[in-house]
Scaffold this motif. Structure first.
Motif, short mmCIF file in Angstrom:
data_model
loop_
_atom_site.label_atom_id
_atom_site.label_comp_id
_atom_site.label_asym_id
_atom_site.label_seq_id
_atom_site.Cartn_x
_atom_site.Cartn_y
_atom_site.Cartn_z
N MET A 274 20.77 39.87 2.29
CA MET A 274 20.62 38.81 3.26
C MET A 274 21.03 39.32 4.62
O MET A 274 21.99 40.07 4.74
N ARG A 275 20.31 38.86 5.62
CA ARG A 275 20.55 39.30 6.99
C ARG A 275 21.24 38.19 7.79
O ARG A 275 20.73 37.07 7.84
N PRO A 276 22.38 38.50 8.42
CA PRO A 276 23.03 37.49 9.27
C PRO A 276 22.12 37.10 10.42
O PRO A 276 21.39 37.94 10.96
N LEU A 277 22.16 35.84 10.80
CA LEU A 277 21.35 35.34 11.91
C LEU A 277 22.24 35.08 13.12
O LEU A 277 23.29 34.43 13.00
N HIS A 278 21.83 35.59 14.27
CA HIS A 278 22.55 35.40 15.53
C HIS A 278 21.52 35.15 16.62
O HIS A 278 20.50 35.83 16.68
N ASN A 279 21.80 34.21 17.50
CA ASN A 279 20.88 33.94 18.61
C ASN A 279 20.69 35.17 19.49
O ASN A 279 19.61 35.40 20.01
N ARG A 280 21.73 35.99 19.63
CA ARG A 280 21.61 37.16 20.49
C ARG A 280 20.55 38.14 19.98
O ARG A 280 20.04 38.95 20.74
N ASP A 281 20.20 38.05 18.69
CA ASP A 281 19.14 38.91 18.16
C ASP A 281 17.80 38.61 18.81
O ASP A 281 16.89 39.43 18.76
N TRP A 282 17.67 37.41 19.39
CA TRP A 282 16.44 37.04 20.08
C TRP A 282 16.64 37.06 21.58
O TRP A 282 15.84 36.52 22.32
N PHE B 298 27.32 24.42 18.72
CA PHE B 298 28.42 23.75 18.04
C PHE B 298 28.47 24.11 16.56
O PHE B 298 29.54 24.22 15.97
N VAL B 299 27.32 24.30 15.92
CA VAL B 299 27.30 24.55 14.48
C VAL B 299 27.50 26.01 14.14
O VAL B 299 28.32 26.34 13.29
N CYS B 300 26.79 26.93 14.81
CA CYS B 300 26.76 28.31 14.30
C CYS B 300 27.46 29.36 15.15
O CYS B 300 27.70 30.47 14.65
N GLU B 301 27.78 29.09 16.39
CA GLU B 301 28.34 30.14 17.25
C GLU B 301 29.78 30.47 16.84
O GLU B 301 30.68 29.63 16.93
N PRO B 302 30.01 31.73 16.39
CA PRO B 302 31.35 32.10 15.95
C PRO B 302 32.40 32.11 17.07
O PRO B 302 33.59 32.00 16.79
N ALA B 303 31.98 32.21 18.32
CA ALA B 303 32.93 32.25 19.44
C ALA B 303 33.24 30.86 20.00
O ALA B 303 34.05 30.75 20.91
N ASN B 304 32.63 29.81 19.47
CA ASN B 304 32.89 28.46 19.97
C ASN B 304 34.14 27.93 19.28
O ASN B 304 34.10 27.54 18.11
N PRO B 305 35.27 27.86 19.98
CA PRO B 305 36.52 27.45 19.34
C PRO B 305 36.52 25.99 18.88
O PRO B 305 37.30 25.63 18.00
N SER B 306 35.65 25.17 19.44
CA SER B 306 35.58 23.76 19.04
C SER B 306 34.50 23.50 17.99
O SER B 306 34.35 22.38 17.53
N GLY B 307 33.74 24.54 17.66
CA GLY B 307 32.61 24.36 16.77
C GLY B 307 32.92 24.57 15.31
O GLY B 307 34.06 24.86 14.92
N LEU B 308 31.88 24.43 14.49
CA LEU B 308 32.01 24.62 13.05
C LEU B 308 32.02 26.09 12.66
O LEU B 308 32.54 26.45 11.62
N ARG B 309 31.36 26.94 13.45
CA ARG B 309 31.31 28.40 13.24
C ARG B 309 30.77 28.76 11.86
O ARG B 309 31.30 29.64 11.18
N VAL B 310 29.70 28.10 11.45
CA VAL B 310 29.09 28.34 10.14
C VAL B 310 28.13 29.53 10.26
O VAL B 310 27.23 29.53 11.10
N PRO B 311 28.29 30.55 9.41
CA PRO B 311 27.46 31.76 9.48
C PRO B 311 26.15 31.62 8.69
O PRO B 311 26.16 31.60 7.46
N PHE B 312 25.04 31.53 9.38
CA PHE B 312 23.74 31.42 8.72
C PHE B 312 23.18 32.80 8.41
O PHE B 312 23.37 33.75 9.16
N MET B 313 22.47 32.88 7.27
CA MET B 313 21.87 34.13 6.82
C MET B 313 20.43 33.88 6.38
O MET B 313 20.12 32.80 5.86
#
Length: 161
Positions: free
Chosen positions: A1-9, A16-31
Motif C-alpha cells: 500500500m502506498r501512503p497518500l499525501h497532498n504534496r505528491d500532487w 483537518f482530517v489527513c494532514e499529519p502536521a495539523n495539530p488540531s486535526g485528526l491526522r489520519v493516514p490514508f493509503m
C-alpha cells in the motif's frame, strides 16, 4: 500500500482530517491499495473527538468518510473532485480509544461524475457506518483555484489525464 499525501500532487494543505502536521486535526493516514483498488485508513480517536462520552462524534465520522471518498477520487480516478452529495448510515457506535478503519472504493467514474462508497469497520470487522457520495471532478482552472497555488507541469498533466 502506498501512503497518500497532498504534496505528491504538488500542493500543501492543512486538511483537518489527513494532514499529519495539523495539530488540531485528526491526522489520519490514508493509503492507496492499488491492487485492491481501494483507499484505507486506520484510526483510533481519543475522547477529544467524542460526541457522547464514549462514542466518536458522528460529524467526525462523516468527515472521515468524506475524506476517504475524496482520496478514492484522487488516487483511483486520478481526479481532484469536490463533494456534490453524500448519504450516510450509522449501524453501530464508533467508540473512542479503539481501533477502526475507514475504506473507500469507486463504484463509477466518468468525466463529469465520480461515485464512491465508504465503510467504517471496528477491529472485529463489524460495519459501524457507511456512506455513498457523488463527486464532481474539477477542471484544471477549478483545481488551481481550489488548491490556491500554481501547479507544476507534472501536476497540470495529472489534471488532464
Amino acid at each position: 500500500m502506498r501512503p497518500l499525501h497532498n504534496r505528491d500532487w504538488g500542493f500543501e494543505t492543512n486538511c483537518f482530517v489527513c494532514e499529519p502536521a495539523n495539530p488540531s486535526g485528526l491526522r489520519v493516514p490514508f493509503m492507496h491499495d492499488e491492487q485492491g483498488k481501494r483507499v484505507v485508513a486506520p484510526f483510533n480517536l481519543s475522547n477529544d473527538f467524542s460526541g457522547a462520552p464514549q462514542y466518536v462524534h458522528g460529524g467526525l465520522l462523516l468527515a472521515l468518510m468524506d475524506e476517504a471518498l475524496a482520496w478514492a477520487a484522487i488516487a483511483i480516478a486520478r481526479k481532484i473532485a469536490v463533494t456534490r452529495s453524500s448519504v450516510a448510515e450509522f449501524a453501530r457506535p464508533v467508540r473512542v480509544g479503539r481501533d477502526h478503519e475507514v475504506e473507500a472504493v469507486l463504484t463509477a467514474a466518468a468525466d463529469d461524475r465520480i461515485d464512491a462508497e465508504a465503510v467504517v469497520r471496528d477491529a472485529k470487522e463489524r460495519v459501524c457506518a457507511t456512506a455513498s457520495g457523488v463527486f464532481i471532478p474539477l477542471g484544471p482552472a477549478q483545481a488551481r483555484d481550489a488548491i490556491g497555488t500554481a501547479l507544476t507541469d507534472r501536476d497540470a498533466s495529472f489534471l488532464r489525464e
